[in-house]
Every structure is written in structure tokens, then in C-alpha cells.
Scaffold this active site. Structure first.
Site, mmCIF file in Angstrom:
data_model
loop_
_atom_site.group_PDB
_atom_site.id
_atom_site.type_symbol
_atom_site.label_atom_id
_atom_site.label_comp_id
_atom_site.label_asym_id
_atom_site.label_seq_id
_atom_site.Cartn_x
_atom_site.Cartn_y
_atom_site.Cartn_z
ATOM 1 N N SER A 295 14.087 -19.446 -80.007
ATOM 2 C CA SER A 295 14.472 -20.643 -80.773
ATOM 3 C C SER A 295 14.432 -20.383 -82.267
ATOM 4 C CB SER A 295 13.526 -21.803 -80.437
ATOM 5 O OG SER A 295 12.217 -21.514 -80.874
ATOM 6 N N LEU A 296 15.182 -21.204 -82.987
ATOM 7 C CA LEU A 296 15.187 -21.122 -84.443
ATOM 8 C C LEU A 296 13.810 -21.446 -85.006
ATOM 9 C CD1 LEU A 296 16.539 -20.935 -87.220
ATOM 10 C CD2 LEU A 296 17.307 -23.307 -86.918
ATOM 11 N N GLY A 298 10.882 -21.319 -83.517
ATOM 12 C CA GLY A 298 9.921 -20.277 -83.161
ATOM 13 C C GLY A 298 10.072 -19.057 -84.031
ATOM 14 N N GLN A 724 9.812 13.604 -58.092
ATOM 15 C CA GLN A 724 10.769 14.704 -57.991
ATOM 16 C C GLN A 724 10.281 15.832 -57.082
ATOM 17 O OE1 GLN A 724 11.169 14.444 -62.655
ATOM 18 N NE2 GLN A 724 12.576 16.004 -61.922
ATOM 19 N N ALA A 1035 15.501 21.588 -63.085
ATOM 20 C CA ALA A 1035 16.146 22.789 -63.623
ATOM 21 C C ALA A 1035 17.635 22.859 -63.293
ATOM 22 C CB ALA A 1035 15.441 24.056 -63.141
ATOM 23 N N GLU A 1210 20.973 19.421 -66.914
ATOM 24 C CA GLU A 1210 20.215 19.639 -68.146
ATOM 25 C C GLU A 1210 21.033 20.139 -69.336
ATOM 26 O OE1 GLU A 1210 15.764 20.746 -66.616
ATOM 27 O OE2 GLU A 1210 17.254 22.336 -66.586
#
Length: 1278
Positions: A295-296, A298, A724, A1035, A1210
Site C-alpha cells: 500500500s501507499l 504502508g 544430485q 560435470a 557447464e
């Protein structure tokens, strides 16, 4: 915390007074359920499903390959969906703005925008600019608009009628929600709101929850009472008057933006100066989701020191109407209103009712300025609002107001400077005096919070200078005769600046032809959509934290060290165990097995070891954990654990301190080719230099996540995690002292990883498993972003020193490079060895010495990140090339120096590996041709000659990247293929899906080898109980290794079926199969590196590429825009061009972030400052090159990988450095204008601060530089 947009939903509300329905996007993580009375919330699951009917938005993003890991995709879908509900035919600019609050770490944004732009009113085929995928032998476009589901606004979800009836019939009543620690009150009348605020003066007023919500979540601030005035109508009223407009304080920033846009269109241009300035700030303030709810009022009341709006409101003479139990009053927004950090002149019980924004008068001009780490959706570094009023028909200043944000604890005004200027003529003499006065008035101590003091102070001057230029332009327009006024020295610069109006365009992504005669159902080499793209777009894709909870499931929160180097005296969990919901605490004494984890010969402790060191070695080190029945209870319990420390001396935080104290890891590697000493003796010239390369957060969209479930009769554990390397995570068994066959690790998919989910994930999984083992219950651990960034370490920062000898023509004949990397990690040898093995990049230096040293510091342990040190190493050697080119005696552009030193013909690397650089040179030549480099180089020189404070630069960067692990055992893979009686095929392999499309490619491989449609092939998950002893998906070798394993397994199965096929050659696949299945092991290439002999074959092959990028730099602020990027990549014969092109674009954008944007700052005590998207900025859609061309090198093959393909995940990341060197090229042009030539230091990332200071403008030179050592800096360079 609202910064990534992954949780975006659409909120719809019915207005019974106006009989209208509004739709807007919002971040679910900041959206309080207490505020959603009578609102309809729509998620991506609600608009479409693969089980019923997918929505056109979901389909187009998926089919345009705009979903890789997919974790951000639901948020992207909902941002666009909300836009379409309001604008069925948006413009491309509307789409980019709507996506501005959504981050993606995988795709590079281009395919997402491609899919979205099909909704634009003008028919635009997605592949019109992606002509690459319309290849010569008739392979169709990636997708045709004619094949897509039509967009029909009449078929969208309707607003729930029951909510309409409730809104029409129910009388609004005050709502009160009581929680364990917080009471939420939502009044419906202004009178009741005033009484509540008088009763609870310290209670915050929450409208958008974009401030209070973040404080509570990340700072642990507790508000016993919260007042939410979202249903008080008076706070939303807008009243226009002849003198201006009163805007309700609760109006959202989006509503304010819409209002001022309308006023700018309707009012006379003399009246809209303040509105136009506000509009400029609103366009880049936060993302769309934030603007929709913030809000403005806030924004004003929060009094943020770097507020975008407050300086403009103050300069524009705005007024607040406030109300309290004592009555109403009006307060001017000026230098007296903002009194300190987060403090204003408002009394505790006062409420902002509305804000008056006056119209401007003839001769009055208002301007706004901002500089931020990112062009949009980023907190500003410095902001400013300036207003001047000239006497009619003259250049005499009647009034002047200058306000700044970001240069103090709150918005500050330059009142003294303004007083001196008022009454004088607006000319060079006056402004020169104003710069001097401003520098004295707006001052920052050297250790000011936020750092960047020299940069921020220079921005205050630069903004005033920009204001000056714009006012001179206005005066030229106002004053008919200029004879009464002296000519400004910047006369030739006084012209409209149109560069900011440049729009996003699209380039080309050229694929490759498939082989002549290839079967139509053989999808290898063809662009195939990611197999999970549709389920990711519909929200049906399951990530680790989506797995349904079980009865009695517990949640784990970590206890981390708050000291960098200290002795642990005591851990007291007594108070924590008394809290509601807390079940138990876990420390090192509970570990029955190994208390550390080993990787490449280096050990890392799981948690604090009382029996050994009794020390913590960094802030963020895990010292224990708390388990509880909810996430919030676990978090509260962890915060209640009391840890007593005793600080230890000799703390090491920076690389320089590690060098001074010889705090190093072993091994320290060195490699030498030729005789460097002799080479230096023969060289015509010598050059020494240094470059620092900062670290980089992985910022995967899905944080570290795992669920450990005890199961079975014999102490079995099922582990579901985002990882991974599931086999390494299986080392949980070592921690618990049980056999590995009792632990099965399952990975369905990851929401991004980039190397950050290998070693750290295993450690976190072991701690979670220990908690499950101890309690006998399922335990879930999902790190919040701040904890993830604190604990996981990020990419290794590097400091490199180099000495180079070269001939007068630029040929480098000797180089000595020493790279110091801050590591303290499990993968020391992997990183420092890859640094040295790529220290040549694409260049043949006859005498080359490389040394790499791993520095041990008291900062969190770093870990692998897309490239394992290669992006750092290559930036060093490219900086050497660049600096040689900049020597006055060489007088050659960097491109010529690169060409003179490149490998040519049959070559041998510094580690004695023979190779042919033909494709490297082909990529180079093709990139120069397609980028039209030489013509653009001339155009850039002309642009720089004509522009003083805007400069353009261009750079072309090559890459030679080794693929595979030097450690041979890491290159193997296995696959298990089942053929069922109905002909369906189940493929299991050791690769983990993290968005790189490995499962999609494995389907293509199996489809080709078995000669069956992809629709018959399924891949479920990666699991250690199906394919054991796997290697990490890293890799850029995952497809090579696992693809070959799948291929071999399918070949074996076909051999078994061959007799059946011979007997029934006209049969079908279903008639041939019975119950065959096979496991195949692919050993991988015999890579090795002998560091004693300094020779070996550490890589199976090289991936080559070249990238050309052009940028435009604002020399006054350091801001830049990538105008165009052209990439030519040799990736052999692509298995799936659409996935590989996506990897290329995503890696490039990640590299752009590494080298130009992403900063990791640490306090002098070793605490990481950026802990989320609010502080740490990765590239967003606004950072895309305005034109982005990608080409795959034709006619390439690779005998060392499946189907002649090459690893691509990569290598391209380093090509993001082309933007870094283009910036450096532009900076060199700026320095030339101020009389500075020759090599200069530009560290990475070349963020706006580094770039601006390197440009060395007159305003930078005006700012005094404090003497090092005379103060303690806010942040240190690690």
C-alpha cells in the site's frame, strides 16, 4: 519472502458496490489467510490438469521449453494467467512486466517469454525468431500456434457465486483470529480502527504484509496484536481536486500506478510532473505481485531508508491526512517527517488516512532517480526525488527541493544546498557550487551500514547532474532566446535520452539438421519437450516437500553457530524441550556411527564434535537440531537452544589473511609447461596484475529438502530427497552404523541443483536420518532460503595474481598465474585441479606455469557450482589477454590479441593432451560473422565519440571446456531396463533429473535403440535400490555416461529378442516381447591425471564455443544493459536441441549473474549478509539481452560420447563473461575521456558499484576516499 515468485497465485475479489470483479497476482508466502475472507484464490492446479484439460498458458510455457527444473513454473503460469484475466491480448511489454516478480535459475527466461508472447494481439509465431528449429530437411518448428489450444476468455473460471451472495447479503463484521502467540483483528469501520490503534498503539497495521511479514519470518520479530484494516472503505477513497488528488492510504501500488497513468493522460503536461516521477519509480518498485498488495500508506509509514517513493513525495510537496482518537491533522512529507530508521513524526496511535499529491505548476519540474543492483524488483541502492521551479520565462530558481534515499537512516533532504541555489540562475557556475555543497551536506561515514559508501556518495552528485541536464533541456524549450543565458559546457549532451525506451526484441536459435533417412519416430536430434514440462506447469509434478506427510511425522530445524571461530562451552536445549510441540533435540553425542563425511579424501563434520575439536569454525556451522510436530514449532525450538561460546584468536576470514597466515589445504597443485623464467627473459614487455572473483550462491529455486521414513522390520530407512548424488547420500548408513542395504535413497526430481546438492545434501540427510532413527518417526527437513544460503557455502571466491611476458605484437610467450581459492570443502582437489587444467582456456602459451592453493578460512565451506572452478580460472586468463591488449605499446584490440594467441592446428595442452582445435576456430569465425562484429565495432566507436556519459562496449570470448571427471571412477554409470509383457518399457538409470532433461534424453535413447515410440517408455525416479553405486549427476557428463548405459542395456535386450524377431519378422513389438530385463554398466572413458609427471588425459573431449556480447553502460551510475548476445556452440550432434539450447541460454544467464550482478557480502565477524532474494540478486527477465542469438555449430561430431553429442550443462556459463569484458571495454572508453589509459583493475562481479567507480567520472573523483585501516568496513572482501 516474496522475492522469487514461485508461489504466485491469483486472488479475485467481488466489489458489491460497483458490481465488479478484480483479479491480481500475489505471493502466497506473504498472503495472510486471515485477509482472504470473501476472496477466491486460484492456483495453477485450479486452471488446468493433465488429467482433464490443460490451460493454454500452461501448454504454451511447456511447449516453448520454458520449464526445465519446473519449480518456478507454477508461479510463471499464474503471473501470466492473472495478466490475461485483466488483459486478454497483452503487449510484449505487459508480459515482461507481469513476469518481473518471478525468478528462474534454469532457462534464461527467453523460452518463457516466447511461450507467453503467443498471447499478444498481433499473430507472432514463437519460432519466427527461433528459425533454427525449422531445419532444411523439413523438421517442423518447435511448435506452431495453430497446434496450440485456443485462448477463449469466455471459458475461464467464474467467480464463485456463493461468495458473491455472501458479499451482497452479509453485513461486514469485525473478525478476530487468535493463535498461540498472535491475535489478528480486522475491523470494518474507521471508528473501530481508530479505537483499536488507540488501545494497541504498538500494533502494526498490515495491508500487504510485505514489510511486517518479512520482519516476523526472517528477523523473528513478534507482534502480539496485528491490526488489518483491509476492509475499512475510507482508506481506499480517491478524491480529485483542482489542486491535486487525495489517494487513500490503503490503495495498492498497482492502483496508484493505474491512477497516475490516467492523470498523466488526462491533465495538462504542466500539471503532471509529480505524477510522472512517481510513475517512473512505480514501474520498477518490487515485482508485480508486491505492487498488487503493498500500500501507499504502508510504504510511507515504514520509512525505509532507501524508499523509492518517499523522496519523490517529499520533493513533490505531498501532504498526509492522519487520524487518531485525538482527531485529524495534516502533516507535510518533508525532511522533518522522517526522523530515523523506520521512524516518522507520526504518533504511535496515528493512522495515515490519505495522501495528497499536488499538481505541478508551469515552470515547475519534478524528476525521480534510482540505482539498484537489478533494473527491476530490487531494493534501491540510492534513490532521489528533485523538484525545481523557475521564475516565468527565466532560468532563475524560485524554489528547489532535493531528497535522497539510501544515504542515511531515512529519507534525507539537501536543505542547505537548496537554500544556496534558490534565487540564483540555473547555470554551470551555480551547479558546480551545488555539487560541492551537496558533497558536504549528504555525508556517509566510511563504515555506514550497507557499505558502498564511495559509490553511494557519487550517486548523489550524479543524480543532481542528470537533473541538471534535463533542466537545461527544459530551459532550452522554455526560453525562446538563449542570448540572456550562458551556454552550458555540456551543451552537446543536452538532448532527450531515448536509451531507456529500448524494447526487448528476439534473436535466433539455430539448431541442426537430423541425419538423412532418419526414421520419423526416431526423436534423437529433434526438439522434444521436456517430459515433465506439462505436469510442472500444471503443478502436478511432485517435489520432495510435496510428498504427503505420514501419521506422526516430525519436522527438523537446525541450530547453527553464530561465531566464526570459537570454543563451544555448552549447548543447553532445556528451554527448547519445554516449548509446545518440541519432541527432541539431536547433537553429535547421538551419532552411533561415523561423525564425519568424506569426499575426495577430505572429511567434513556432520555436527559439532564434543570429543574432538570443541570448536566451531564458521558462522552457520551446524551444531545440532530440534525436531517438533510442526515447522514453526521446530523453528521456535531451534531458536531457544542456548549455545555458550568462547571466542578464539587468529580468526581467518579473507584470502589475504589465509595467505599471510599460510592457512592452506593440501594438496597445493602446480603445473608448468616450457621454461617460464626463460620466457620472461626473452619477452619484449612484462605485465603484472591481480583480479578478485567473488563467490556465487546456487540459488536453486527448491532449497535443500529431504524426508526420512523409518520402515520395514529390520531398521530400514527410505530417504526421499533433492540430491544430485543419491549414492553419496546413502552414506547415512555410515552415520547410523548400519549396512547400506538398509537405506534406500529416492530422487524424483530436483528444483535446480547446479552442484549444490551433492556433499551438503548428504550431510543434511544424515542429520535428518539421525533424528528419524532416534525418534522412530518420519522426519522432514526443508531449509528456509536464509538458512540454505548460510549453510551451503556457494561457489568458491578466488584471488589470482599473474605475471605475463609478451612480445610487442601481443604474442604471449610466458605466463605465471597463481590462483588462491577460498575452499574449506569436501571437494578441494576437484576444484583446484580443474582450475589449473583450464588455465589455458583457448590459448597456446609456450611457457606457462599455473599454481592453485586452497585457502582455509573461518567462513562457511564452499562447494561445487556449475564449473568446479573453471569459470574462475578462465576469467583470470581472459583478463590477462585483455590487459595485454590495453597496454599502450601494443595498440591492438583484445580480439586481435586473442586470435594471435589461440591454439591453431594440431595442438597439445599444458598437461600434454593432444587435440585438434578446428571446431574452436570454426566457432570463433562463425560467431564473428553472425554477430557482424567488425561493423558493430565501428558503430560502437562512433557512438562513444558522440556520447560523454553513455558508453558501449563489445567483447568476443572463446571457450575450450574439458568434459568428464579426471577421476576415472566418477565417469561410470549403470542402467536397468525392463520390458513388460504389454510392450511397455521401464528405464531406470543413475542420473538425477534437475531440469537438464536427462530423463527426456534417456527416453529418446531407449526409443531409438528399441525402435519403439517414446510413449511406451517410462522413467519413474532415481533410486539406489534399483541402480546402486551411482556417480553424481555433474560435470556435464550425465547424458554421456547414463545414455551409454541405457543404450548398452537396450542393445542387450534386442540381442535377446533377435531370435523371436527372425521367426516373426512381420510381428509387432508387443508380440515379440516377453519378460526380458537387463542391467548394463557403462565404464566410461579412461581419464587420468598424473600430477607428479604433470601430464594426463583428464577429459574425454572438449566442448567449444564463442560468444559475442554488446552492452551500454551509464558511466554516472554504473548501470548497464546487454544489447545483444550471439553464441555459437559446438555440442557435437545434439540429442535434443530444444533442451540443449535451453541449457545454453540458462547457463549464459547464470554466468552473467556471476560476473556482473551477484554479490556475497560478509560482515567483519564472518556473518553472511544476503540471506534471500531481497538482498541477493540473480538475473531476472529484465536482464535478458535485448537480442539473444544462439547457434549450434553444423557438421560437428564427437566419437567419445553417445550419438556424437557433447556435454553442455557447464561450459556456457563462462561465456557470460563476454558481458563482463564488454562492460570493461565500455569503461575503458569512459576512462579515455578523462585521460586515463592502459590496463585497469575491474574485479568480478562488475556490478554497478565496480563499474561506476572504474569509469572515474568527475563526480567519482570528487568523493574523498578514506584511508584503508582507518575504519572498520561494513563488509569485507573475502
Amino acid at each position: 519472502g516474496g522475492g522469487c515468485g514461485a508461489c504466485t497465485v491469483m486472488v479475485s475479489r467481488y466489489n458489491p458496490r460497483e458490481k465488479t470483479i478484480s483479479h491480481f497476482s500475489a505471493n502466497a508466502c506473504l498472503l495472510p489467510v486471515c485477509q482472504l475472507h470473501l476472496a477466491a484464490v486460484t492456483t495453477t492446479e485450479g486452471i488446468g490438469s493433465t488429467e482433464t484439460r490443460i490451460h493454454p498458458v500452461q501448454e504454451r510455457i511447456a511447449k516453448a521449453n520454458g520449464s526445465q527444473c519446473g519449480f518456478c513454473t507454477p508461479g510463471m503460469v499464474m503471473s501470466l494467467y492473472a495478466l490475461l484475466r485483466n488483459q486478454p491480448q497483452p503487449s510484449l511489454e505487459d508480459i515482461v512486466e507481469a513476469l518481473g516478480g518471478n525468478l528462474c535459475r534454469c532457462t534464461g527466461y527467453r523460452p518463457i517469454v516466447d511461450g507467453c508472447k503467443t498471447f499478444c494481439g498481433v499473430r507472432m509465431s514463437v519460432m519466427r525468431h527461433l528459425e533454427s528449429l525449422l531445419v532444411d530437411n523439413g523438421v517442423p518448428e518447435l511448435f506452431h500456434e495453430g497446434d496450440l489450444l485456443p485462448q477463449d476468455p469466455t471459458q475461464e473460471l467464474i467467480f464463485p457465486p456463493e461468495l458473491m451472495l455472501m458479499a451482497e447479503s452479509q453485513r461486514p463484521l469485525t473478525q478476530t483470529f487468535c493463535g498461540e502467540r498472535i491475535t489478528w483483528v480486522s475491523p470494518v469501520t474507521l471508528r473501530e480502527l481508530v479505537e483499536l490503534k488507540a488501545k494497541h498503539p504498538k500494533a502494526p497495521l498490515v495491508l500487504g504484509n510485505t514489510g511486517v511479514g518479512l520482519e516476523m519470518k526472517f528477523k523473528g520479530i513478534l507482534h502480539p496484536v496485528i491490526i488489518s484494516p483491509t476492509r475499512v472503505p475510507e482508506l481506499y477513497e480517491v478524491n480529485k481536486t483542482p489542486d491535486g488528488v487525495w489517494v487513500g492510504a490503503a490503495c495498492s501500488l498497482t492502483s496508484l500506478k493505474t491512477l497516475v497513468e490516467k492523470l498523466v493522460r488526462e491533465l495538462h503536461e504542466d500539471q503532471v510532473e509529480t505524477f510522472s516521477a512517481l510513475l517512473q519509480q512505480l514501474r520498477s518498485l518490487g515485482g508485480q505481485q508486491i505492487r498488487n498488495v503493498a500500500s501507499l500508506g504502508g510504504n510511507i509509514a515504514s520509512a525505509a531508508p532507501n524508499s523509492d517513493l518517499n523522496p519523490v513525495l517529499a520533493a513533490g510537496r505531498c501532504i498526509l491526512s492522519v487520524i487518531s482518537k485525538g482527531g485529524r491533522r495534516e502533516i507535510a512529507v518533508n525532511e522533518d517527517f522522517f526522523v530515523g530508521f523506520g521512524k516518522t513524526a507520526l504518533k504511535q496511535d496515528e493512522i495515515i488516512l490519505s495522501v495528497f499529491i499536488p499538481v505541478s505548476k508551469r515552470g515547475e519540474f519534478v524528476r525521480a532517480f534510482r540505482q539498484a543492483p537489478r533494473k527491476a524488483n530490487a531494493l534501491a541502492t540510492v534513490t532521489s526525488g528533485m523538484r525545481v521551479r523557475f521564475a516565468q520565462g527565466t532560468d532563475a530558481v524560485e524554489d528547489l527541493a532535493i531528497f535522497y534515499g539510501g544515504v542515511g537512516p531515512c529519507t534525507v533532504g539537501a536543505t542547505k544546498t537548496c537554500r544556496e541555489v534558490i534565487g540564483r540562475r540555473w547555470n554551470e557556475e551555480t551547479l558546480n557550487e551545488a555539487y560541492r555543497l551537496l558533497l558536504d551536506e549528504i555525508s556517509l561515514p566510511p563504515s555506514a551500514p550497507g557499505g558502498k559508501v564511495e559509490f553511494r556518495r557519487s550517486l548523489t552528485l550524479s543524480f543532481l547532474f542528470k537533473f541538471n541536464l534535463q533542466m537545461l533541456q527544459k530551459l532550452n524549450e522554455m526560453v525562446a532566446s538563449r542570448s540572456s543565458r550562458s551556454e552550458p559546457s555540456w551543451r552537446w549532451q543536452v538532448r532527450p535520452d531515448c536509451s531507456d525506451k529500448r524494447r526487448l526484441t528476439f534473436g535466433t536459435c539455430r539448431s541442426q539438421e537430423v541425419s538423412q533417412g532418419q526414421r520419423g519416430d526416431d526423436l534423437v536430434g529433434r526438439p522434444v519437450m521436456h517430459r515433465s514440462a506439462l505436469s510442472q506447469a500444471t503443478g502436478e509434478a511432485v517435489y520432495c516437500d510435496d510428498i504427503a506427510g505420514s501419521q506422526g511425522e516430525l519436522f527438523l530445524a537446525l541450530v547453527t553457530s553464530t561465531r566464526a571461530h570459537a570454543k563451544l562451552i555448552k549447548i543447553d536445549d532445556g528451554e527448547a524441550l519445554k516449548l509446545p510441540g518440541v519432541v527432541d533435540a539431536v547433537t553429535a553425542k547421538d551419532i552411533p556411527g561415523k561423525k564425519f563425511r568424506t569426499f575426495t579424501g577430505i572429511d567434513e563434520e556432520l555436527v559439532w564434535l564434543p570429543a574432538s575439536t570443541l570448536q566451531v569454525t564458521c558462522v552457520g556451522q551446524m551444531v545440532g537440531a530440534v525436531v517438533a510436530d510442526t515447522r514453526q514449532h521446530a523453528k521456535q525450538g531451534a531458536a531457544a537452544v542456548k549455545v555458550v561460546y568462547e571466542d578464539l584468536p587468529d580468526r581467518v576470514l579473507t584470502i589475504e589473511e589465509a595467505i599471510e597466515k599460510k592457512s592452506f589445504f593440501k594438496p597445493q597443485r602446480e603445473i608448468e609447461r616450457g621454461n617460464v623464467t626463460e620466457g620472461f627473459r626473452k619477452a619484449d614487455q612484462m605485465l603484472e596484475g591481480e583480479i578478485r572473483i567473488g563467490g556465487q550462491e546456487h540459488f536453486y529455486m527448491e532449497t535443500q529438502s529431504m524426508l526420512v521414513v523409518p520402515s520395514g522390520e529390520e531398521k530400514e530407512l527410505k530417504v526421499y530427497l533433492s540430491c544430485q548424488h543419491p549414492t553419496y547420500a546413502q552414506s547415512i548408513a555410515e552415520t547410523l552404523g548400519i549396512p547400506s542395504n538398509r537405506v534406500s535413497c529416492h530422487v524424483k526430481r530436483m528444483g535446480g541443483a547446479f552442484g549444490g546438492k551433492v556433499t551438503k545434501t548428504s550431510i543434511l540427510a544424515s542429520i535428518t536420518a539421525l533424528a528419524a532413527w532416534k525418534t522412530g518417526q518420519a522426519v522432514r527437513c526443508v531449509l528456509e532460503r536464509g538458512d540454505d544460503m548460510l549453510i551451503t557455502g556457494a561457489r568458491h571466491p578466488v584471488l589470482a595474481n599473474y605475471k605475463v611476458g609478451f612480445m610487442n605484437d601481443g604474442r604471449i610467450i610466458a605466463a605465471d598465474i597463481h590462483v588462491f581459492a577460498k575452499i574449506f570443502t569436501l571437494d578441494v582437489s576437484l576444484v583446484i585441479e580443474k582450475i589449473l587444467l583450464h588455465i589455458d582456456n583457448a590459448y597456446s602459451v609456450p611457457n606457462l606455469r599455473g599454481r592453485a592453493t586452497a585457502c582455509k578460512t573461518n567462513l562457511p565451506s564452499n562447494t561445487a557450482f556449475r564449473g568446479f572452478g573453471v569459470p574462475q580460472s578462465m576469467l583470470v586468463v581472459e583478463s590477462v589477454i585483455n590487459d595485454v591488449a590495453m597496454k599502450e605499446s601494443v595498440v591492438s584490440p583484445p580480439l586481435q590479441i586473442r586470435e594471435k594467441n589461440m591454439y591453431k592446428g594440431p595442438s597439445i595442452t599444458h598437461y600434454k593432451l593432444q587435440f585438434d582445435p578446428e571446431n574452436l576456430l570454426r566457432c570463433w569465425d562463425e560467431c564473428l560473422q553472425k554477430a557482424d562484429y567488425h561493423s558493430r565495432r565501428t558503430t560502437i566507436a562512433q557512438f562513444n565519440q558522440s556520447n560523454r556519459f553513455k558508453k558501449r562496449g563489445i567483447a568476443v570470448i572463446p571457450i575450450k571446456y574439458g568434459i568428464a571427471f579426471a577421476e576415472c571412477f566418477l565417469n561410470q554409470a549403470a542402467a536397468l531396463v525392463h520390458i513388460y509383457k504389454d510392450g511397455s518399457v521401464l528405464v531406470s538409470h543413475g542420473g538425477a533429473e534437475m531440469g537438464q532433461g536427462i530423463h527426456t534424453k534417456m527416453q529418446q535413447v531407449a526409443s531409438r535403440e528399441l525402435r519403439i515410440p517414446v510413449s511406451l517408455i517410462h522413467i519413474s525416479e532415481t533410486s539406489t535400490n534399483v541402480v546402486p553405486n551411482t556417480c553424481p549427476s555433474a560435470a556435464s557428463f550425465g547424458t554421456d555416461a547414463n545414455g551409454m548405459a541405457v543404450k548398452m542395456a537396450c542393445e542387450t535386450l534386442l540381442q535377446r529378442l533377435e531370435p523371436v524377431i527372425r521367426e516373426d519378422p512381420k510381428g509387432t513389438w508387443q508380440s515379440w516381447v516377453s519378460w526380458p530385463n537387463v542391467v548394463s554398466l557403462c565404464r566410461g572413458p579412461d581419464t587420468y591425471m598424473d600430477w607428479k609427471k604433470q601430464e594426463g588425459q583428464p577429459y574425454a573431449y572438449f566442448t567449444y564455443g564463442t560468444c559475442c556480447s554488446e552492452v551500454e553502460v551509464d558511466c554516472l551510475t554504473g548501470d548497464y544493459q546487454t544489447l545483444r548476445t550471439d553464441i555459437v556452440m559446438d555440442i557435437g550432434r545434439s540429442i535434443n536441441p530444444s533442451i540443449d539450447i535451453g541449457q545454453i541460454e540458462g547457463a549464459f544467464m547464470q554466468g552473467l549473474g556471476l560476473y556482473t550482478m551477484e554479490e556475497r557480502k560478509f560482515s567483519p565477524s564472518g556473518m553472511l549478509y544476503p540471506r534471500g532474494p531481497a538482498q541477493y540478486k540473480i538475473p531476472a527477465v529484465c536482464d535478458m539481452p535485448l537480442k539473444f542469438n544462439v547457434y549450434l555449430l553444423a557438421g560437428s561430431s564427437n566419437l567419445h560420447a553417445i550419438y556424437s553429442s557433447k556435454g553442455i550443462g557447464e561450459p556456457v556459463l563462462f561465456l557470460g563473461s563476454s558481458v563482463f569484458f564488454a562492460i570493461k571495454d565500455a569503461v575503458a572508453a569512459a576512462r579515455k575521456d578523462v585521460g586515463l589509459g592502459g590496463p585497469f583493475k575491474l574485479d568480478s562481479p562488475a556490478c554497478p558499484e565496480e563499474t561506476c567507480l572504474a569509469c572515474a567520472s568527475c563526480f567519482v573523483q570528487m568523493v574523498p576516499v578514506p584511508k584503508p585501516g582507518s575504519f572498520q568496513p561494513w563488509a569485507i572482501d573475502v
